[in-house]
Design a protein around this motif. Structure first.
Motif, short mmCIF file in Angstrom:
data_model
loop_
_atom_site.label_atom_id
_atom_site.label_comp_id
_atom_site.label_asym_id
_atom_site.label_seq_id
_atom_site.Cartn_x
_atom_site.Cartn_y
_atom_site.Cartn_z
N SER A 106 1.55 48.50 -7.09
CA SER A 106 2.03 49.87 -7.25
C SER A 106 1.06 50.69 -8.09
O SER A 106 0.81 51.87 -7.81
CB SER A 106 3.42 49.87 -7.90
OG SER A 106 4.36 49.22 -7.07
N TYR A 107 0.51 50.06 -9.12
CA TYR A 107 -0.45 50.75 -9.99
C TYR A 107 -1.68 51.19 -9.20
O TYR A 107 -2.14 52.33 -9.32
CB TYR A 107 -0.86 49.82 -11.13
CG TYR A 107 -1.90 50.40 -12.07
CD1 TYR A 107 -1.52 51.18 -13.15
CD2 TYR A 107 -3.26 50.17 -11.87
CE1 TYR A 107 -2.47 51.73 -14.01
CE2 TYR A 107 -4.21 50.71 -12.71
CZ TYR A 107 -3.81 51.48 -13.79
OH TYR A 107 -4.75 52.02 -14.63
N THR A 139 -1.85 51.58 -5.95
CA THR A 139 -1.43 52.56 -4.95
C THR A 139 -1.41 53.96 -5.56
O THR A 139 -1.90 54.93 -4.97
CB THR A 139 -0.03 52.21 -4.41
OG1 THR A 139 -0.10 50.98 -3.69
CG2 THR A 139 0.49 53.31 -3.49
N GLU A 140 -0.86 54.06 -6.77
CA GLU A 140 -0.80 55.36 -7.44
C GLU A 140 -2.19 55.86 -7.80
O GLU A 140 -2.49 57.06 -7.67
CB GLU A 140 0.05 55.24 -8.71
CG GLU A 140 0.23 56.56 -9.45
CD GLU A 140 1.16 56.43 -10.64
OE1 GLU A 140 1.19 57.37 -11.46
OE2 GLU A 140 1.85 55.39 -10.76
N TYR A 141 -3.07 54.97 -8.22
CA TYR A 141 -4.41 55.38 -8.64
C TYR A 141 -5.24 55.86 -7.45
O TYR A 141 -5.90 56.90 -7.51
CB TYR A 141 -5.12 54.22 -9.34
CG TYR A 141 -6.48 54.61 -9.88
CD1 TYR A 141 -6.62 55.16 -11.15
CD2 TYR A 141 -7.63 54.44 -9.11
CE1 TYR A 141 -7.86 55.54 -11.63
CE2 TYR A 141 -8.88 54.82 -9.58
CZ TYR A 141 -8.99 55.36 -10.84
OH TYR A 141 -10.22 55.75 -11.31
N TYR A 142 -5.23 55.08 -6.36
CA TYR A 142 -6.08 55.40 -5.21
C TYR A 142 -5.41 56.34 -4.21
O TYR A 142 -6.04 56.75 -3.22
CB TYR A 142 -6.50 54.11 -4.50
CG TYR A 142 -7.51 53.30 -5.28
CD1 TYR A 142 -8.79 53.78 -5.53
CD2 TYR A 142 -7.17 52.04 -5.78
CE1 TYR A 142 -9.71 53.02 -6.25
CE2 TYR A 142 -8.09 51.28 -6.50
CZ TYR A 142 -9.35 51.78 -6.73
OH TYR A 142 -10.26 51.04 -7.44
N LYS A 143 -4.13 56.64 -4.44
CA LYS A 143 -3.39 57.55 -3.55
C LYS A 143 -3.31 57.02 -2.12
O LYS A 143 -3.28 57.78 -1.15
CB LYS A 143 -4.01 58.96 -3.55
CG LYS A 143 -4.19 59.57 -4.92
CD LYS A 143 -2.87 59.65 -5.69
CE LYS A 143 -3.08 60.29 -7.07
NZ LYS A 143 -1.84 60.24 -7.90
N GLU A 144 -3.30 55.72 -2.00
CA GLU A 144 -3.08 55.08 -0.70
C GLU A 144 -2.38 53.75 -0.95
O GLU A 144 -2.60 53.10 -1.97
CB GLU A 144 -4.38 54.87 0.06
CG GLU A 144 -5.40 53.99 -0.64
CD GLU A 144 -6.66 53.80 0.19
OE1 GLU A 144 -6.63 52.91 1.06
OE2 GLU A 144 -7.63 54.52 -0.02
N LYS A 145 -1.54 53.35 0.00
CA LYS A 145 -0.72 52.17 -0.22
C LYS A 145 -1.58 50.91 -0.31
O LYS A 145 -2.41 50.64 0.56
CB LYS A 145 0.31 52.02 0.90
CG LYS A 145 1.26 50.83 0.68
CD LYS A 145 2.38 50.82 1.67
CE LYS A 145 3.28 49.61 1.48
NZ LYS A 145 3.82 49.52 0.11
#
Length: 443
Positions: free
Chosen positions: A242-243, A245-251
């Motif tokens: 999740s971390y 995903t949030e950083y790279y703006k992709e799942k």
């Protein structure tokens, strides 16, 4: 016969030739794969009551090779395949290597000669094991230490064989280095693959992250990943996905964080040796801090050596932390590649490791790092990426060709290679390196 059958026939011939030797000199490389492959040869010689002399080296230059000319029996492991000067020798020679080779007319067991992948699917250690069948765990430790993760091809065949023998456990788990030996905050802070932006090299931030998902120190100390419950492990892996995903703006799929891990069952109570990857780091520490014989002894099962090795590993980890901190502050982007000048700051024994850790998992360019060796020559370490190799990168070939221009010695693999050049040839080397790199990737 297929290529692998021909390889095995050559392996039998190499073993037979060594059994006929009376007092060979064994020359092996100082890194993890060199120590592992060398230890396998040592064990084979000892089991067969053959006396031997051991020499552990950082490179094969003409001066060193000249010193061997009067030796009647020579065995090389993890090097020798590119030493054409050996064609001048009358000695009885056996070479175990997995690097790029050509023009050598000596008995050599090398996957490259049989159309097999020596860069990703067979190290010197696994190559030697197919011939001599000693120290099975050590064969895989050498492969992991030579960046051949995950195990594929001939390496994977060996791993499955050892699993059936009951000496190896293959699991799917978090694939971050240090899961068996590092406290959680250091596990995340020093992870280079996967790389965690914002957490990397920041233990305070890592502690905040862990506490935010409900993981806390126990009696003032952070637990190791291997000591977590199954539910806690799932919680951590999900939170890390999740971390990212949030950083790279992709799942980011949690499966990105997990993969095969290789547990050496007889070392369950020794965290530094239980995980094959961590064992490889211990051996690299020995080699890179000039404790090469200690590394050989650890491979051979010397318990006192293992305890001494733990101390060397602690010093190695501190040197790496200091080196990486310096590297992040001083690396320069030269356009075609990243350049790190570690002369006088980072030891030549670890400059390659530091280079590999820099922006690992996020780096898009080749990095070239330099340090000074004991003779004040310039030690060069280069690291690429799998994506660049797929585009045609071959650092071993580049360094071999450029070193021929500047009176240096170099070579290695497509993804990682090293060289030594005279100290007054750096500028010329960098110019020629950039030309060769751009030409290779352009083609």
């Amino acid at each position: 016969m297929n290529n692998f059958d021909l390889f095995l026939e050559r392996a039998k011939l190499c073993a037979k030739t060594i059994l006929e030797m009376s007092h060979p000199t064994l020359i092996t490389h100082y890194d993890c794969d060199g120590l592992c492959s060398g230890a396998i040869v040592c064990k084979f010689l000892e089991v067969n009551n053959i006396k031997y002399e051991l020499k552990i080296v950082r490179k094969l230059d003409d001066e060193f090779l000249e010193s061997l000319k009067n030796k009647q029996e020579l065995i090389f492991s993890d090097l020798g395949g590119a030493a054409k000067k050996l064609n001048e020798f009358d000695s009885n020679i056996v070479i175990f290597d997995h690097h790029q080779t050509e023009g050598l007319n000596k008995l050599q067991l090398n996957p490259q000669l049989f159309g097999l992948d020596g860069g990703n699917e067979m190290s010197a250690s696994s190559c030697v094991y197919w011939a001599l069948e000693q120290l099975p765990e050590i064969a895989l430790v050498g492969s992991i230490g030579d960046m051949q993760y995950p195990l594929k091809g001939a390496n994977k065949t060996l791993a499955q064989k050892f699993e059936k023998m009951g000496i190896l456990e293959i699991e799917t788990d978090l694939k971050i280095y240090g899961r068996a030996s590092r406290p959680l905050v250091q596990l995340l802070s020093y992870s280079d693959e996967p790389f965690f932006p914002g957490l990397a090299n920041n233990e305070e931030r890592c502690a905040w992250f862990l506490e935010s998902i409900g993981l806390k120190p126990i009696n003032g100390s952070w637990p190791k990943y291997i000591d977590l419950s199954l539910e806690q492990k799932k919680l951590l892996i999900g939170a890390l996905a999740s971390y990212l995903t949030e950083y790279y703006k992709e799942k980011i799929d949690p499966n990105y964080l997990i993969g095969e891990v290789y547990n050496l069952k007889r070392f369950r109570d020794i965290p530094e040796l239980y995980d094959a990857g961590e064992f490889s780091t211990l051996l690299n520490a020995c080699g890179r801090h000039k404790k090469e014989q200690l590394g050989i002894n650890i491979c051979l099962g010397d318990l006192k050596a293992i305890e001494e090795g733990k101390k060397v590993l602690a010093a190695h980890k501190k040197a790496l932390r200091d080196g990486v901190d310096y590297a992040y502050k001083n690396v320069i982007d030269l356009g075609s590649f990243l350049f790190l000048d570690g002369r006088g700051v980072i030891d030549d024994g670890i400059i390659g490791v530091v280079a590999g850790m820099l922006y690992a998992g996020a780096r898009k360019k080749v990095i070239l790092a330099i340090a000074l060796d004991e003779n004040s020559n310039i030690k060069i370490s280069t690291r690429g990426t799998k994506e660049l190799v797929q585009k045609g990168l071959n650092l071993g070939l580049i360094l071999k060709e450029v070193c021929a221009i500047v009176q240096g010695v170099g070579g290695g693999h497509k993804i990682a290679a090293g060289a030594t050049i005279p100290k007054n040839k750096l500028n010329e080397f960098l110019v020629e390196f950039e030309k060769a790199l751009n030409q290779q990737l352009k083609n």
